[in-house]
Design an enzyme around this catalytic site. Structure first.
Site, PDB file in Angstrom:
ATOM      1  N   CYS A 273      -8.667   0.620   9.317  1.00  0.00           N
ATOM      2  CA  CYS A 273      -8.839   2.004   8.883  1.00  0.00           C
ATOM      3  C   CYS A 273     -10.108   2.010   8.031  1.00  0.00           C
ATOM      4  O   CYS A 273     -10.791   1.000   7.899  1.00  0.00           O
ATOM      5  CB  CYS A 273      -7.630   2.500   8.094  1.00  0.00           C
ATOM      6  SG  CYS A 273      -7.434   1.673   6.531  1.00  0.00           S
TER       7      CYS A 273
ATOM      8  N   LEU B 137       1.353 -11.329   6.073  1.00  0.00           N
ATOM      9  CA  LEU B 137       2.290 -11.691   4.990  1.00  0.00           C
ATOM     10  C   LEU B 137       3.671 -11.086   5.243  1.00  0.00           C
ATOM     11  O   LEU B 137       4.705 -11.695   4.939  1.00  0.00           O
ATOM     12  CB  LEU B 137       1.734 -11.236   3.639  1.00  0.00           C
ATOM     13  CG  LEU B 137       0.358 -11.811   3.281  1.00  0.00           C
ATOM     14  CD1 LEU B 137      -0.156 -11.225   1.975  1.00  0.00           C
ATOM     15  CD2 LEU B 137       0.394 -13.334   3.218  1.00  0.00           C
TER      16      LEU B 137
ATOM     17  N   ARG C  16      -0.644   3.737   8.194  1.00  0.00           N
ATOM     18  CA  ARG C  16      -0.395   2.306   8.170  1.00  0.00           C
ATOM     19  C   ARG C  16       0.962   1.979   7.542  1.00  0.00           C
ATOM     20  O   ARG C  16       1.624   1.014   7.898  1.00  0.00           O
ATOM     21  CB  ARG C  16      -1.513   1.648   7.358  1.00  0.00           C
ATOM     22  CG  ARG C  16      -1.313   0.230   7.041  1.00  0.00           C
ATOM     23  CD  ARG C  16      -2.297  -0.333   6.184  1.00  0.00           C
ATOM     24  NE  ARG C  16      -2.065  -1.663   5.696  1.00  0.00           N
ATOM     25  CZ  ARG C  16      -1.130  -2.511   5.982  1.00  0.00           C
ATOM     26  NH1 ARG C  16      -0.253  -2.182   6.854  1.00  0.00           N
ATOM     27  NH2 ARG C  16      -1.027  -3.688   5.446  1.00  0.00           N
TER      28      ARG C  16
ATOM     29  N   ARG D 239      -3.054  14.138   2.866  1.00  0.00           N
ATOM     30  CA  ARG D 239      -2.157  13.010   3.123  1.00  0.00           C
ATOM     31  C   ARG D 239      -1.476  12.593   1.829  1.00  0.00           C
ATOM     32  O   ARG D 239      -0.375  12.093   1.830  1.00  0.00           O
ATOM     33  CB  ARG D 239      -2.950  11.810   3.665  1.00  0.00           C
ATOM     34  CG  ARG D 239      -3.411  11.959   5.083  1.00  0.00           C
ATOM     35  CD  ARG D 239      -3.895  10.638   5.627  1.00  0.00           C
ATOM     36  NE  ARG D 239      -2.925   9.583   5.348  1.00  0.00           N
ATOM     37  CZ  ARG D 239      -3.155   8.306   5.588  1.00  0.00           C
ATOM     38  NH1 ARG D 239      -4.293   7.911   6.079  1.00  0.00           N
ATOM     39  NH2 ARG D 239      -2.235   7.390   5.323  1.00  0.00           N
TER      40      ARG D 239
ATOM     41  N   ARG E 224      -6.249  -3.960   8.132  1.00  0.00           N
ATOM     42  CA  ARG E 224      -5.001  -3.866   7.368  1.00  0.00           C
ATOM     43  C   ARG E 224      -4.022  -4.902   7.939  1.00  0.00           C
ATOM     44  O   ARG E 224      -3.163  -4.601   8.736  1.00  0.00           O
ATOM     45  CB  ARG E 224      -4.443  -2.447   7.447  1.00  0.00           C
ATOM     46  CG  ARG E 224      -5.420  -1.369   6.963  1.00  0.00           C
ATOM     47  CD  ARG E 224      -5.825  -1.506   5.504  1.00  0.00           C
ATOM     48  NE  ARG E 224      -4.742  -1.299   4.573  1.00  0.00           N
ATOM     49  CZ  ARG E 224      -4.354  -0.101   4.143  1.00  0.00           C
ATOM     50  NH1 ARG E 224      -4.933   0.970   4.607  1.00  0.00           N
ATOM     51  NH2 ARG E 224      -3.352   0.006   3.292  1.00  0.00           N
TER      52      ARG E 224
ATOM     53  N   LYS F  82       3.481   9.424  -3.444  1.00  0.00           N
ATOM     54  CA  LYS F  82       3.432   9.155  -1.988  1.00  0.00           C
ATOM     55  C   LYS F  82       3.852   7.710  -1.733  1.00  0.00           C
ATOM     56  O   LYS F  82       4.671   7.436  -0.857  1.00  0.00           O
ATOM     57  CB  LYS F  82       2.004   9.362  -1.483  1.00  0.00           C
ATOM     58  CG  LYS F  82       1.739   8.748  -0.121  1.00  0.00           C
ATOM     59  CD  LYS F  82       0.347   8.980   0.375  1.00  0.00           C
ATOM     60  CE  LYS F  82      -0.639   7.962  -0.093  1.00  0.00           C
ATOM     61  NZ  LYS F  82      -0.673   6.726   0.694  1.00  0.00           N
ATOM     62  N   ASN F  83       3.344   6.783  -2.516  1.00  0.00           N
ATOM     63  CA  ASN F  83       3.573   5.362  -2.243  1.00  0.00           C
ATOM     64  C   ASN F  83       4.941   4.866  -2.690  1.00  0.00           C
ATOM     65  O   ASN F  83       5.280   3.712  -2.456  1.00  0.00           O
ATOM     66  CB  ASN F  83       2.449   4.510  -2.839  1.00  0.00           C
ATOM     67  CG  ASN F  83       1.131   4.775  -2.121  1.00  0.00           C
ATOM     68  OD1 ASN F  83       1.105   5.435  -1.078  1.00  0.00           O
ATOM     69  ND2 ASN F  83       0.043   4.314  -2.691  1.00  0.00           N
TER      70      ASN F  83
ATOM     71  N   ILE G  50      -9.658  -5.790  -3.750  1.00  0.00           N
ATOM     72  CA  ILE G  50      -8.442  -5.689  -2.925  1.00  0.00           C
ATOM     73  C   ILE G  50      -8.779  -5.456  -1.457  1.00  0.00           C
ATOM     74  O   ILE G  50      -8.276  -6.123  -0.572  1.00  0.00           O
ATOM     75  CB  ILE G  50      -7.508  -4.565  -3.449  1.00  0.00           C
ATOM     76  CG1 ILE G  50      -7.157  -4.794  -4.916  1.00  0.00           C
ATOM     77  CG2 ILE G  50      -6.262  -4.440  -2.563  1.00  0.00           C
ATOM     78  CD1 ILE G  50      -6.237  -5.978  -5.175  1.00  0.00           C
TER      79      ILE G  50
ATOM     80  N   ASP H 154      -6.853   2.188  -5.797  1.00  0.00           N
ATOM     81  CA  ASP H 154      -6.768   3.585  -5.343  1.00  0.00           C
ATOM     82  C   ASP H 154      -7.454   4.550  -6.299  1.00  0.00           C
ATOM     83  O   ASP H 154      -7.550   5.731  -6.003  1.00  0.00           O
ATOM     84  CB  ASP H 154      -5.300   4.006  -5.191  1.00  0.00           C
ATOM     85  CG  ASP H 154      -4.630   3.269  -4.068  1.00  0.00           C
ATOM     86  OD1 ASP H 154      -3.388   3.302  -3.986  1.00  0.00           O
ATOM     87  OD2 ASP H 154      -5.336   2.633  -3.270  1.00  0.00           O
TER      88      ASP H 154
HETATM   89  C1  EPZ Z   1      -0.333  -0.169  -0.681  1.00  0.00           C
HETATM   90  O1  EPZ Z   1      -0.898  -0.492   0.571  1.00  0.00           O
HETATM   91  C2  EPZ Z   1      -0.686   1.286  -0.913  1.00  0.00           C
HETATM   92  N1  EPZ Z   1      -0.101   2.106   0.158  1.00  0.00           N
HETATM   93  C3  EPZ Z   1      -2.211   1.459  -0.910  1.00  0.00           C
HETATM   94  O2  EPZ Z   1      -2.494   2.825  -1.213  1.00  0.00           O
HETATM   95  C4  EPZ Z   1      -2.790   0.579  -2.012  1.00  0.00           C
HETATM   96  O3  EPZ Z   1      -4.196   0.672  -1.997  1.00  0.00           O
HETATM   97  C5  EPZ Z   1      -2.364  -0.887  -1.777  1.00  0.00           C
HETATM   98  O4  EPZ Z   1      -0.921  -0.961  -1.730  1.00  0.00           O
HETATM   99  C6  EPZ Z   1      -2.850  -1.814  -2.872  1.00  0.00           C
HETATM  100  O5  EPZ Z   1      -2.365  -1.388  -4.092  1.00  0.00           O
HETATM  101  C7  EPZ Z   1       1.234   2.358   0.128  1.00  0.00           C
HETATM  102  O6  EPZ Z   1       1.948   1.921  -0.768  1.00  0.00           O
HETATM  103  C8  EPZ Z   1       1.772   3.195   1.247  1.00  0.00           C
HETATM  104  P1  EPZ Z   1      -1.170  -4.416   0.184  1.00  0.00           P
HETATM  105  P2  EPZ Z   1      -0.500  -1.895   1.305  1.00  0.00           P
HETATM  106  O7  EPZ Z   1      -0.250  -4.999   1.196  1.00  0.00           O
HETATM  107  O8  EPZ Z   1       0.905  -2.233   1.005  1.00  0.00           O
HETATM  108  C9  EPZ Z   1      -3.916  -7.785   2.056  1.00  0.00           C
HETATM  109  C10 EPZ Z   1      -3.451   4.942  -0.871  1.00  0.00           C
HETATM  110  O9  EPZ Z   1      -4.607   5.363  -0.917  1.00  0.00           O
HETATM  111  N2  EPZ Z   1      -2.778  -8.057   2.949  1.00  0.00           N
HETATM  112  O10 EPZ Z   1      -0.767  -4.447  -1.261  1.00  0.00           O
HETATM  113  O11 EPZ Z   1      -0.931  -1.762   2.712  1.00  0.00           O
HETATM  114  C11 EPZ Z   1      -4.528  -6.421   2.292  1.00  0.00           C
HETATM  115  O12 EPZ Z   1      -5.496  -6.472   3.338  1.00  0.00           O
HETATM  116  C12 EPZ Z   1      -3.164   3.604  -0.203  1.00  0.00           C
HETATM  117  O13 EPZ Z   1      -2.445   5.526  -1.354  1.00  0.00           O
HETATM  118  C13 EPZ Z   1      -2.843  -9.170   3.777  1.00  0.00           C
HETATM  119  O14 EPZ Z   1      -3.821  -9.908   3.784  1.00  0.00           O
HETATM  120  O15 EPZ Z   1      -1.476  -2.897   0.554  1.00  0.00           O
HETATM  121  C14 EPZ Z   1      -5.178  -6.126   0.961  1.00  0.00           C
HETATM  122  O16 EPZ Z   1      -6.406  -6.817   0.881  1.00  0.00           O
HETATM  123  C15 EPZ Z   1      -4.425   2.953   0.329  1.00  0.00           C
HETATM  124  N3  EPZ Z   1      -1.793  -9.427   4.620  1.00  0.00           N
HETATM  125  C16 EPZ Z   1      -4.210  -6.756  -0.043  1.00  0.00           C
HETATM  126  O17 EPZ Z   1      -3.438  -7.720   0.707  1.00  0.00           O
HETATM  127  C17 EPZ Z   1      -0.674  -8.626   4.643  1.00  0.00           C
HETATM  128  O18 EPZ Z   1       0.270  -8.932   5.409  1.00  0.00           O
HETATM  129  C18 EPZ Z   1      -3.245  -5.753  -0.675  1.00  0.00           C
HETATM  130  O19 EPZ Z   1      -2.619  -5.058   0.374  1.00  0.00           O
HETATM  131  C19 EPZ Z   1      -0.628  -7.508   3.788  1.00  0.00           C
HETATM  132  C20 EPZ Z   1      -1.689  -7.241   2.948  1.00  0.00           C
END
Ligand code: EPZ
Length: 423
Positions: free
Chosen positions: A121, A130, A97, A402, A126, A27-28, A332, A310
């Site tokens: 969420c 960045l 998201r 999902r 979220r 999915k990701n 995370i 995850d």
């Molecule tokens: C991706 O989400 C995955 N989703 C998530 O999987 C996964 O948990 C996550 O990466 C971490 O590995 C998809 O790829 C579609 P991040 P993403 O940006 O990209 C913070 C699932 O269950 N952050 O790596 O949204 C954020 O709050 C889902 O399949 C900022 O602070 O995650 C988090 O604490 C859930 N500012 C950390 O960074 C930003 O602009 C990592 O988030 C962006 C993120």
């Protein structure tokens, strides 16, 4: 009122999952690949598409933006001859998201994007700061108003972007935007998740000039335009990890095919330390056998290649059956324990203290009515239901599809007693 699907599982301690299942595409990885179709007017042919709800959600979104597509089994042909709209509406972004991933491509191809802020969420806020900071470094003019990100850029220019923290989506948005920027972009402190690398490989096939794929520093030399490509989505490592734990919980013996053991090394190591036997049959298959004497393991989630956030909820269920206490630390997301209260209803002994969940085993679980709060929490409730004595009824189980293709079918084929009930 949306039909509230329920899943009914008849579980027991003596269930032994046996057999072989095929892991679906990730999915990701497929979500950014579909977003990448916005970068070119030519056709993308994507294989190993998982038929999960999030794929249909992003296809609805890109169709509104101008995409034509044909989904035939697990093969997707998609083309965006022209951008018809530049707005990703709230109801679509709220549903998923990852819709934020259209921001970079829209800006790069079309020069303008209006994307709703994702809001929060079940696993916490979220933020997208960045993503925004990086795109501003490439020359985008971005304002936040009325809950929307409004971004404009006559043309994007290459720059150095240092991610303050590792972000999967942030890296993906920036790589896509930089592919069509003028000049070179250097992205530092990039997330190392395999899904980021899989996207970069697709972009290179489309004509992008990218060095450092799979590394913390990625260099992109912008090109004037990108073309079509054929590409295979990597297997879903979180789906695979979820089935590894299902087998470990039920002292089963299963084979996973079409998977990537090299994307699961940290989880496999933790499971082996717990006493689970896991062997790679070849580079795309794994055989896993459970054990009656599970040893407790402390885990701390972290960016790849660390223990995946995850998989945290699913691993916590396993530790309820270990002989002793396990400390689960979530670094995370700041509220990723929504599954705990529901597991307590099934008889688990877990106490949340800040960013830690203290899991005490070995506690026999008993069936109950529970509510799924998010995708991975719902997966953990299914896992618990398999071994809980009696009937477990999981409400709001639409979260499950999902990210898990045909999960009932796959688990039933291994011997689980599980059915979906739609009102
Ligand atoms: C991706 O989400 C995955 N989703 C998530 O999987 C996964 O948990 C996550 O990466 C971490 O590995 C998809 O790829 C579609 P991040 P993403 O940006 O990209 C913070 C699932 O269950 N952050 O790596 O949204 C954020 O709050 C889902 O399949 C900022 O602070 O995650 C988090 O604490 C859930 N500012 C950390 O960074 C930003 O602009 C990592 O988030 C962006 C993120």
């Amino acid at each position: 009122m949306m039909a509230m699907d329920k899943i009914r599982i008849l579980g027991n301690q003596n269930l032994r999952l046996r057999g072989e299942i095929r892991i679906s595409g990730a999915k990701n990885a497929v979500l950014p690949a579909i977003a990448a179709s916005l970068l070119t007017e030519e056709k993308l042919a994507l294989e190993n598409i998982p038929l999960v709800k999030d794929v249909f959600t992003i296809l609805t979104l890109v169709k509104e933006l101008g995409a034509d597509y044909d989904l035939n089994g697990n093969s997707l042909s998609i083309q965006v001859p022209k951008i018809q709209s530049e707005e990703a509406s709230y109801e679509l972004v709220r549903a998923m998201r990852a819709s934020i991933l259209v921001l970079g491509p829209l800006l790069a191809r079309h020069g303008k994007a209006i994307v709703s802020l994702p809001g929060g969420c079940a696993i916490g806020p979220r933020p997208t700061d960045l993503h925004i900071h990086g795109l501003e470094r490439l020359g985008a003019d971005i304002t936040l108003e009325h809950g929307y990100i409004r971004a404009e850029a006559k043309s994007l220019r290459g720059a150095e972007v240092i991610f303050e923290k590792k972000t999967v989506g942030g890296a993906e948005n920036l790589v896509m935007a930089a592919s069509l920027a003028k000049g070179e972009t250097v992205l530092k402190n990039c997330a190392l998740e395999p899904e980021v690398a899989n996207l970069c490989e697709l972009l290179v096939k489309m004509g992008a000039k990218i060095d450092g794929i799979g590394e913390e520093t990625i260099r992109i030399k912008g090109v004037d335009e990108l073309g079509g490509a054929a590409h295979e989505i990597i297997p879903d490592r979180i789906e695979a990890g979820t089935y590894l734990i299902a087998c470990a919980l039920t002292q089963g013996d299963i084979i996973l095919t079409h998977t990537r053991p090299d994307h699961l090394e940290t989880l496999i190591e933790k499971l082996r330390f717990s006493g689970v036997s896991i062997e790679s049959i070849n580079s795309h298959s794994l055989r896993v056998k459970g054990t009656p004497n599970l040893k407790p393991q402390d885990i701390t989630t972290s960016s790849y290649p660390g223990f995946p956030t995850d998989m945290q909820a699913q691993f916590s269920v396993l530790m309820t059956q270990a002989e002793g206490t396990s400390i689960i630390t979530e670094t995370i997301f700041d509220r990723r324990f929504s599954h705990v209260n529901e597991l307590l209803r099934l008889g688990a002994n877990i106490e949340v203290q800040g960013d830690k969940a203290i899991v005490k085993g070995n506690t026999p679980l008993s069936g109950a009515e529970v509510i799924a709060m998010d995708l991975r929490a719902s997966a953990s409730l299914v896992l618990a239901g398999l071994i809980a004595n009696g009937e477990t009824l999981i409400f709001d189980s639409e979260h499950l599809e999902r990210g898990y293709e045909r999960i009932e079918e796959k688990l039933r084929s291994l011997g689980a007693h599980m059915e979906r009930i739609t009102d």
